[in-house]
Design an enzyme around this catalytic site. Structure first.
Site, PDB file in Angstrom:
ATOM      1  N   GLY A  91       2.353  -5.186  -8.009  1.00 25.33           N
ATOM      2  CA  GLY A  91       2.883  -6.119  -7.009  1.00 25.33           C
ATOM      3  C   GLY A  91       2.232  -7.491  -7.089  1.00 25.33           C
ATOM      4  CG  ASP A 100      -4.286  -7.021  -7.063  1.00 21.23           C
ATOM      5  OD1 ASP A 100      -4.828  -8.084  -7.387  1.00 21.23           O
ATOM      6  OD2 ASP A 100      -4.915  -5.969  -6.808  1.00 21.23           O
ATOM      7  CG  ASN A 132      -7.622  -2.713  -5.374  1.00 20.99           C
ATOM      8  OD1 ASN A 132      -8.801  -2.966  -5.614  1.00 20.99           O
ATOM      9  ND2 ASN A 132      -6.675  -2.768  -6.303  1.00 20.99           N
ATOM     10  N   GLY A 147       4.036  -3.579   0.690  1.00 25.62           N
ATOM     11  CA  GLY A 147       4.528  -2.996  -0.552  1.00 25.62           C
ATOM     12  C   GLY A 147       3.897  -1.633  -0.777  1.00 25.62           C
ATOM     13  CG  ASP A 191       5.753 -15.069  -8.710  1.00 27.30           C
ATOM     14  OD1 ASP A 191       4.837 -14.517  -8.071  1.00 27.30           O
ATOM     15  OD2 ASP A 191       5.809 -15.076  -9.964  1.00 27.30           O
ATOM     16  CB  SER A 209      -0.238  -3.951   4.428  1.00 27.07           C
ATOM     17  OG  SER A 209      -1.639  -3.921   4.330  1.00 27.07           O
TER      18      SER A 209
HETATM   19  N1  AR6 Z   1       5.217 -12.769  -4.884  1.00 27.56           N
HETATM   20  C1  AR6 Z   1       5.416 -12.557  -3.548  1.00 27.56           C
HETATM   21  N2  AR6 Z   1       5.555 -11.335  -2.992  1.00 27.56           N
HETATM   22  C2  AR6 Z   1       5.523 -10.265  -3.830  1.00 27.56           C
HETATM   23  C3  AR6 Z   1       5.318 -10.392  -5.228  1.00 27.56           C
HETATM   24  C4  AR6 Z   1       5.173 -11.713  -5.749  1.00 27.56           C
HETATM   25  N3  AR6 Z   1       4.959 -11.942  -7.059  1.00 27.56           N
HETATM   26  N4  AR6 Z   1       5.330  -9.143  -5.779  1.00 27.56           N
HETATM   27  C5  AR6 Z   1       5.528  -8.270  -4.765  1.00 27.56           C
HETATM   28  N5  AR6 Z   1       5.654  -8.940  -3.587  1.00 27.56           N
HETATM   29  P1  AR6 Z   1       2.062  -5.291  -2.648  1.00 27.56           P
HETATM   30  P2  AR6 Z   1       0.206  -4.208  -0.603  1.00 27.56           P
HETATM   31  C6  AR6 Z   1       5.838  -8.390  -2.215  1.00 27.56           C
HETATM   32  O1  AR6 Z   1       2.366  -3.915  -3.109  1.00 27.56           O
HETATM   33  O2  AR6 Z   1       1.291  -3.468   0.054  1.00 27.56           O
HETATM   34  C7  AR6 Z   1      -1.718  -3.343  -5.429  1.00 27.56           C
HETATM   35  O3  AR6 Z   1      -1.710  -2.379  -6.420  1.00 27.56           O
HETATM   36  C8  AR6 Z   1       6.225  -6.936  -2.105  1.00 27.56           C
HETATM   37  O4  AR6 Z   1       7.634  -6.797  -2.204  1.00 27.56           O
HETATM   38  O5  AR6 Z   1       1.796  -6.342  -3.657  1.00 27.56           O
HETATM   39  O6  AR6 Z   1      -0.774  -4.974   0.251  1.00 27.56           O
HETATM   40  C9  AR6 Z   1      -3.130  -3.714  -4.972  1.00 27.56           C
HETATM   41  O7  AR6 Z   1      -4.065  -3.611  -6.021  1.00 27.56           O
HETATM   42  C10 AR6 Z   1       5.711  -6.590  -0.710  1.00 27.56           C
HETATM   43  O8  AR6 Z   1       6.646  -6.999   0.283  1.00 27.56           O
HETATM   44  O9  AR6 Z   1       0.726  -5.293  -1.679  1.00 27.56           O
HETATM   45  C11 AR6 Z   1      -3.390  -2.733  -3.883  1.00 27.56           C
HETATM   46  O10 AR6 Z   1      -3.861  -1.499  -4.396  1.00 27.56           O
HETATM   47  C12 AR6 Z   1       4.468  -7.476  -0.542  1.00 27.56           C
HETATM   48  O11 AR6 Z   1       4.584  -8.486  -1.544  1.00 27.56           O
HETATM   49  C13 AR6 Z   1      -2.044  -2.525  -3.253  1.00 27.56           C
HETATM   50  O12 AR6 Z   1      -1.093  -2.835  -4.269  1.00 27.56           O
HETATM   51  C14 AR6 Z   1       3.138  -6.777  -0.718  1.00 27.56           C
HETATM   52  O13 AR6 Z   1       3.251  -5.761  -1.700  1.00 27.56           O
HETATM   53  C15 AR6 Z   1      -1.808  -3.472  -2.102  1.00 27.56           C
HETATM   54  O14 AR6 Z   1      -0.577  -3.161  -1.483  1.00 27.56           O
END
Ligand code: AR6
Length: 185
Positions: A44, A46, A36, A135, A22, A133
């Protein structure tokens, strides 16, 4: 961190660790947030970082946006880590995947480079990245991995930081990134 779920590669004078965990509780001087454009918080990574950093973070984010306006894809800004173990949070905005021909690869590379430039500027010796990016923003992992590992490896070779980690959340993501790192690093 579970030692069985991380592997370390030597890159230049530094190390690149591929790990499962994490990002919000990762023991690095700086952790990268997959933010964002308005640093408004979200799901996620964030969401996890905002929960861990506590109630001071939103005000710090609002101050940045008031000063400079929203971030473009590829840009990053630094805040304190507040209640987190990390001293700093590097809020990086990755591109939203729109099929790959709208400048997504360049913007993703720039997001990693912007964080590494902040590491150099602030003397950050260890930094942990999530899969920016990959997720909510929908970037295909197979296409994000080569870009991420290339940029982080180049940053280590330049000496922007000393210890970088890619922190993957799921067992499957960890295995995928690790296999790719073993083939290419
Ligand atoms: N630790 C490590 N990796 C994680 C965690 C964690 N706690 N939680 C999720 N992941 P994302 P994005 C992984 O969606 O695609 C937000 O709403 C997840 O499985 O966090 O850049 C922001 O405000 C994925 O592989 O980021 C933006 O609006 C990766 O981290 C938007 O999402 C990134 O997923 C950004 O989207």
């Amino acid at each position: 961190m579970n030692a069985a779920e991380s592997a370390v590669f030597t890159v230049g004078e530094g190390t690149l660790r591929i790990a499962r965990g994490d990002i919000a509780s990762w023991p690095a001087q700086a952790v990268v947030n997959a933010a964002n454009a308005h640093l408004a918080g979200g799901s996620g990574v964030d969401g996890a970082i905002h929960s861990a950093a506590g109630p001071m973070l939103p005000a710090a984010c609002r101050e940045i946006i008031a000063r400079r306006g929203p971030l473009k894809a590829g840009e990053a800004e630094l805040t304190p880590g507040f209640e987190m173990a990390a001293q700093y949070i590097l809020h990086a905005v990755g591109p939203i995947w729109r099929g790959g021909s709208q400048g997504e690869p360049e913007a993703l590379a720039r997001a990693y480079r912007s964080c590494l430039a902040l590491c150099r500027e602030h003397g950050i010796v260890s930094v942990a990245f999530p899969a920016i990016s990959c997720g909510a923003y929908g970037y295909p992992v197979e296409q994000a991995m080569p870009i991420a590992l290339k940029e982080v490896a180049e940053g280590l070779k330049r000496g922007d930081t000393q210890e970088a980690a890619m922190v993957l959340y799921s067992a499957q993501a960890y295995e995928t990134w690790l296999a790719f790192a073993r083939r290419t690093l």
